[in-house]
Design an enzyme around this catalytic site. Sequence first.
Site, PDB file in Angstrom:
ATOM      1  N   GLY A  25       0.857  -0.879   0.235  1.00 59.98           N
ATOM      2  CA  GLY A  25      -0.090  -0.221  -0.204  1.00 59.98           C
ATOM      3  C   GLY A  25       0.814   1.304  -0.041  1.00 59.98           C
ATOM      4  O   GLY A  25       0.423   2.028  -0.674  1.00 59.98           O
ATOM      5  N   ARG A  29       7.300   2.012   0.998  1.00 63.29           N
ATOM      6  CA  ARG A  29       7.379   0.450   0.786  1.00 63.29           C
ATOM      7  C   ARG A  29       8.176  -0.191  -0.282  1.00 63.29           C
ATOM      8  O   ARG A  29       8.834  -1.135  -0.836  1.00 63.29           O
ATOM      9  CB  ARG A  29       6.218  -0.229   1.659  1.00 63.29           C
ATOM     10  CG  ARG A  29       7.709  -2.205   2.050  1.00 63.29           C
ATOM     11  CD  ARG A  29       5.868  -2.751   2.724  1.00 63.29           C
ATOM     12  NE  ARG A  29       5.420  -1.873   3.292  1.00 63.29           N
ATOM     13  CZ  ARG A  29       3.885  -2.081   3.499  1.00 63.29           C
ATOM     14  NH1 ARG A  29       3.202  -3.409   3.357  1.00 63.29           N
ATOM     15  NH2 ARG A  29       3.927  -1.137   4.951  1.00 63.29           N
ATOM     16  N   ARG A  48       1.605  11.220  -8.848  1.00 62.90           N
ATOM     17  CA  ARG A  48       0.458  11.289  -7.190  1.00 62.90           C
ATOM     18  C   ARG A  48       1.040  10.365  -6.034  1.00 62.90           C
ATOM     19  O   ARG A  48       0.593  10.243  -5.506  1.00 62.90           O
ATOM     20  CB  ARG A  48      -0.711  10.871  -7.100  1.00 62.90           C
ATOM     21  CG  ARG A  48      -2.145  11.424  -7.994  1.00 62.90           C
ATOM     22  CD  ARG A  48      -3.422  10.718  -8.322  1.00 62.90           C
ATOM     23  NE  ARG A  48      -4.124  11.457  -9.355  1.00 62.90           N
ATOM     24  CZ  ARG A  48      -4.986  11.748  -8.623  1.00 62.90           C
ATOM     25  NH1 ARG A  48      -5.622  12.126  -7.755  1.00 62.90           N
ATOM     26  NH2 ARG A  48      -5.949  12.810  -9.805  1.00 62.90           N
ATOM     27  N   ARG A  92      -0.650  -8.560  -3.823  1.00 69.55           N
ATOM     28  CA  ARG A  92      -0.731  -7.902  -2.682  1.00 69.55           C
ATOM     29  C   ARG A  92       0.629  -8.011  -1.403  1.00 69.55           C
ATOM     30  O   ARG A  92       0.154  -9.252  -0.839  1.00 69.55           O
ATOM     31  CB  ARG A  92      -1.820  -7.468  -2.580  1.00 69.55           C
ATOM     32  CG  ARG A  92      -2.254  -6.533  -0.698  1.00 69.55           C
ATOM     33  CD  ARG A  92      -3.892  -5.662  -0.545  1.00 69.55           C
ATOM     34  NE  ARG A  92      -3.834  -5.610   0.386  1.00 69.55           N
ATOM     35  CZ  ARG A  92      -3.231  -4.455   1.321  1.00 69.55           C
ATOM     36  NH1 ARG A  92      -2.254  -3.337   0.848  1.00 69.55           N
ATOM     37  NH2 ARG A  92      -3.744  -4.482   2.965  1.00 69.55           N
ATOM     38  N   SER A  95      -0.491  -3.783   5.456  1.00 70.53           N
ATOM     39  CA  SER A  95      -0.550  -4.395   7.305  1.00 70.53           C
ATOM     40  C   SER A  95      -1.982  -4.767   6.448  1.00 70.53           C
ATOM     41  O   SER A  95      -3.023  -4.563   6.058  1.00 70.53           O
ATOM     42  CB  SER A  95      -0.369  -3.093   7.163  1.00 70.53           C
ATOM     43  OG  SER A  95      -1.317  -2.600   7.137  1.00 70.53           O
ATOM     44  N   ASP A 209      -1.326  -4.582  13.718  1.00 69.27           N
ATOM     45  CA  ASP A 209      -2.347  -3.744  14.463  1.00 69.27           C
ATOM     46  C   ASP A 209      -3.148  -4.914  15.365  1.00 69.27           C
ATOM     47  O   ASP A 209      -3.539  -6.274  14.568  1.00 69.27           O
ATOM     48  CB  ASP A 209      -3.331  -2.648  13.640  1.00 69.27           C
ATOM     49  CG  ASP A 209      -2.794  -1.403  13.426  1.00 69.27           C
ATOM     50  OD1 ASP A 209      -2.997  -0.860  13.860  1.00 69.27           O
ATOM     51  OD2 ASP A 209      -2.500  -1.641  11.704  1.00 69.27           O
ATOM     52  N   ARG A 222       5.786  -0.176  10.505  1.00 67.35           N
ATOM     53  CA  ARG A 222       5.179  -0.947   9.411  1.00 67.35           C
ATOM     54  C   ARG A 222       5.536  -1.007   8.055  1.00 67.35           C
ATOM     55  O   ARG A 222       5.793  -1.827   7.477  1.00 67.35           O
ATOM     56  CB  ARG A 222       4.241  -0.110   8.577  1.00 67.35           C
ATOM     57  CG  ARG A 222       2.818   0.475  10.895  1.00 67.35           C
ATOM     58  CD  ARG A 222       2.128   1.031  10.181  1.00 67.35           C
ATOM     59  NE  ARG A 222       0.767   1.204  10.934  1.00 67.35           N
ATOM     60  CZ  ARG A 222       0.238   0.580  11.369  1.00 67.35           C
ATOM     61  NH1 ARG A 222      -1.153  -0.250  10.321  1.00 67.35           N
ATOM     62  NH2 ARG A 222      -0.663   1.402  12.565  1.00 67.35           N
TER      63      ARG A 222
END
Length: 240
Positions: A25, A29, A48, A92, A95, A209, A222
């Site tokens: 995401g 990363r 973006r 994908r 997290s 989380d 993360r």
Amino acid sequence: MSELKGTPHNSAVKGEIADIVLMPGDPLRAKLIADNYLENVVCYNTIRNIFGYTGEYKGKRISVQASGMGIPSMGIYSYELFNHYGVEKIIRIGSAGAISEELKLGDIVIASGVCTDSNYISQYRLPGLFTPSGDYEMIKTVTSVLDEQNVDYKVGTVFTSDVFYNESMSDLEDWKKMNVLCVEMESVSLYCNAIRAGKKALSMFTISDLPLEGVSMEADERRTSFTNMMEAALEAAIRM
């Protein structure tokens, strides 16, 4: 779209993106993976700040591109990769928040199927409920790699939500009753897009989380500490 020279969201020219793409995401990363694991890297997108890179991992051409946060963002980027750029497989690497009491921070989960509170699937006008699932061969490959690396993991159903800051945690308690492992925010659009396009997808997560306990990793942790997941995804990608 044989002459594709970019989309409103991706400046890549057709052919610059590999057949298989790893999608975290977080754009940073994606950069971390490109900088530390890939050779002969070319950055093909910065629109973006959704960074996209193509390089080689152990001799195989692989791309890594961020998806951004949420179902709509993943829906846009994965749709374009599958339908405009000819990508065949997306992994994908994200997290997630644990729902199952068996999970702790840092654990790995692989999504065999996805539940959701999103309206994304309604666009297909199906005469009933549709449950998107990950590609079985990709799941087998990733779990084989994790077994070889002696990394613990769980495979099962996950929950893709539209909401991060939920007014009530009771919703997660309800999903917990159905043995849903964790909650995340992207996989339903990825899986639907893959299935509709006749392509393949798999989501794997590192638990960042514990929402039912109010425990979370810091933002930097993360981005940088998901090493087992990233390395397993890269190793699996060269076998697919």
